[in-house]
Write an enzyme that holds these catalytic residues in place. Structure first.
Site, PDB file in Angstrom:
ATOM      1  CB  SER A 213      -0.853  -0.048   1.265  1.00  0.00           C
ATOM      2  OG  SER A 213      -2.051   0.650   1.092  1.00  0.00           O
ATOM      3  N   GLY A 252      -3.302  -0.342  -3.694  1.00  0.00           N
ATOM      4  CA  GLY A 252      -1.991   0.119  -3.241  1.00  0.00           C
ATOM      5  C   GLY A 252      -1.485   1.429  -3.804  1.00  0.00           C
ATOM      6  CD  GLU A 295      -8.477  -6.441  -4.190  1.00  0.00           C
ATOM      7  OE1 GLU A 295      -9.558  -6.977  -4.485  1.00  0.00           O
ATOM      8  OE2 GLU A 295      -7.632  -6.960  -3.453  1.00  0.00           O
ATOM      9  N   PRO A 296      -8.567  -0.609  -5.402  1.00  0.00           N
ATOM     10  CG  PRO A 296      -9.248   1.294  -6.551  1.00  0.00           C
ATOM     11  CD  PRO A 296      -9.272  -0.192  -6.635  1.00  0.00           C
ATOM     12  N   GLY A 297      -8.178   1.303  -2.383  1.00  0.00           N
ATOM     13  CA  GLY A 297      -8.872   1.812  -1.201  1.00  0.00           C
ATOM     14  C   GLY A 297      -8.432   3.242  -0.930  1.00  0.00           C
ATOM     15  NE  ARG A 298      -2.505   4.168   1.240  1.00  0.00           N
ATOM     16  CZ  ARG A 298      -2.267   3.964   2.536  1.00  0.00           C
ATOM     17  NH1 ARG A 298      -2.308   4.963   3.366  1.00  0.00           N
ATOM     18  NH2 ARG A 298      -1.959   2.756   2.977  1.00  0.00           N
ATOM     19  NE  ARG A 335      -1.958   5.343   7.016  1.00  0.00           N
ATOM     20  CZ  ARG A 335      -1.126   6.181   6.458  1.00  0.00           C
ATOM     21  NH1 ARG A 335      -1.228   7.474   6.679  1.00  0.00           N
ATOM     22  NH2 ARG A 335      -0.174   5.759   5.659  1.00  0.00           N
ATOM     23  CE1 TYR A 339       0.427   0.887   9.238  1.00  0.00           C
ATOM     24  CE2 TYR A 339       0.446   3.085   8.287  1.00  0.00           C
ATOM     25  CZ  TYR A 339      -0.203   1.892   8.543  1.00  0.00           C
ATOM     26  OH  TYR A 339      -1.483   1.705   8.090  1.00  0.00           O
ATOM     27  CB  CYS A 366      -2.529   7.997  28.818  1.00  0.00           C
ATOM     28  SG  CYS A 366      -2.036   8.617  30.378  1.00  0.00           S
TER      29      CYS A 366
END
Ligand SMILES: Cc1ncc(COP(=O)(O)O)c(C=O)c1O
Length: 438
Positions: A213, A252, A295-298, A335, A339, A366
């Site tokens: 991705s 991706g 199959e794109p998401g982002r 996110r 990462y 916290c």
């Protein structure tokens, strides 16, 4: 960098008024925050639809499945259905949301590296169009379910081509050392395909791979395509010509998260994939052309969405750093902490202001690691009570949201044509107790 926010990071309908106030879909962000509270996810419906259309124009009808893991709720499912896309779901929960929204089951692609009997049974009974099988154990489960009277599924085999995607290791999935799919190299993928092709309880539809991705290096796709087509040729030697009808090359495609990012366009992505497919088919000597799916998401949802926060405290440590703390954090955007993802921040009620102050936007959790934007650039006069916006949070933001520290999850609104419609309500403190038995 002290320039005002780059509008290219924002949704298509983002506009700045003469007094520097940002609107999306004709709705002033300050007014949205006052009406719906903060933190708030705001999605530009025009942008979402435009990205769906761009994908269909580049790849063709019936060739694009939206990856629901990026952002899913019933309103999003309906939008995707109206735009004519297919829908990729990765768990029984995502499948439930899709079916609850009335998505046509035949256009659903069901993923997952450890689908349970119950999940598979629900999918088969509903008539899900494609099951992306990930392991021999899953093939066993599918065959057993068909023997009990469930319909024969169309099976795509997820394979791991052993390709580096040049992205973060947590979101790189096509290398051999992956929990997903059948590895190509030791022969597992060919063995799985032989088995599916020979089974009276399964129908082989084709092959699937998803190498990772947030990919900016399109050459990674070309490398994966060559390997998957080579594999298809091997499979057809064993299972007969035409056995591999479809190649789904996953999602991706990367997007711009901060100033200076230049991701490839959807059209460039489609051109590279098609060319790679043509070359690979010629090299492999495959007589027919399998259908190409993605199959794109982002790249559909990310830039369509922004998050609005209210600044609550500002802590200046002389000679060290300034922390600007907001009323959300790692529970609405995991996110950065997970990462190290980088974002921009700006003040949407002063969108044209120069941003000379280097400050770190911190969440309210916290955890010292709960930092949303390290070294953000903000107007020098940022103050408690200001509205702060992080662009490009439409994918893997709300979708990965949690109740960590018992923080209720934000509301989500869709905007367009000067109207805002709430599609997910804000959680209340009572919602936090909803599941407790005593
Ligand atoms: C199998 C599969 N398909 C599609 C996607 C969507 O990827 P992206 O959102 O980067 O387009 C993912 C993301 O992890 C995935 O695992």
């Amino acid at each position: 960098m002290s320039a005002p926010i780059d509008l290219r990071l924002l949704p298509a309908t983002a506009a700045v008024s003469s007094d520097g106030r940002l609107s999306i879909g004709g709705c002033d962000l300050g007014e949205l925050a006052a009406r719906f509270g903060t933190p708030l996810f705001v999605y530009d419906e025009t942008h979402l639809r435009a990205r769906c259309k761009e994908y269909v124009a580049a790849f063709g009808t019936d060739s694009v499945a939206y990856a629901g893991k990026a952002f899913l709720c019933r309103a999003m499912v309906r939008l995707v259905a109206e735009e004519g896309l297919h829908l990729d779901v990765a768990t029984g929960g995502e499948l439930h949301v899709a079916l609850a929204a009335g998505f046509p089951p035949a256009r659903i692609v069901f993923h997952g590296n450890n689908k349970s009997d119950e999940e598979l049974s629900t999918a088969l009974a509903a008539g899900v169009g494609r099951i992306v099988a990930d392991s021999f154990a899953e093939l066993d489960r599918l065959e057993a379910l068909v023997k009990t009277g469930q319909p024969i599924p169309r099976v795509m085999l997820r394979v791991t081509p052993g390709v580096e995607a040049h992205t973060h290791e947590y979101i790189e999935t096509g290398t051999e050392d992956s929990k997903f799919g059948f590895p190509v190299r030791p022969g597992d993928a060919v063995e799985a395909a032989r088995r599916v092709a020979a089974s009276p309880h399964l129908e082989l539809a084709g092959l699937h791979c998803h190498i990772g991705s947030q990919i900016h290096v399109l050459q990674s796709y070309a490398a994966a395509t060559a390997i998957v087509v080579g594999l298809a040729a091997q499979i057809e030697e064993a299972a007969g010509p035409g056995a591999v009808k479809e190649l789904n090359l996953g999602g991706g495609l990367g997007i711009a998260y901060h100033d200076g990012d230049e991701p490839p366009t959807v059209a460039e992505y489609a051109t590279v994939l098609r060319r790679a497919l043509d070359e690979a088919l010629a090299d492999a000597g495959l007589a027919h052309r399998p259908a190409l799916l993605v199959e794109p998401g982002r790249s559909i949802a990310a830039t369509a969405g922004v998050t609005l926060y209210r600044v609550g405290t500002i802590k200046e440590i002389a000679g060290v750093r300034t922390y600007v703390a907001v009323d959300g954090g790692m529970s609405d955007n995991a996110r950065p902490a997970t990462y190290g993802a980088r974002y921009e921040a700006f003040l949407p009620e002063r969108a044209t202001a120069e941003r000379p102050l280097i400050a770190t936007v911190a969440g309210k959790h916290c955890e010292q690691g709960d930092l949303l934007v390290r070294n953000a650039t903000l107007p020098a006069d940022v103050a408690v009570g200001d509205l702060l916006c992080t662009p490009a949070t439409g994918a893997y933001g709300y979708a990965m949201a949690s109740n960590y520290n018992k923080v209720p999850r934000p509301a989500v609104v869709f905007v367009g044509g000067g109207m805002a419609r709430p599609v997910v309500r804000r959680e209340t403190f009572d919602d936090l107790l909803r599941l407790e038995e005593e």
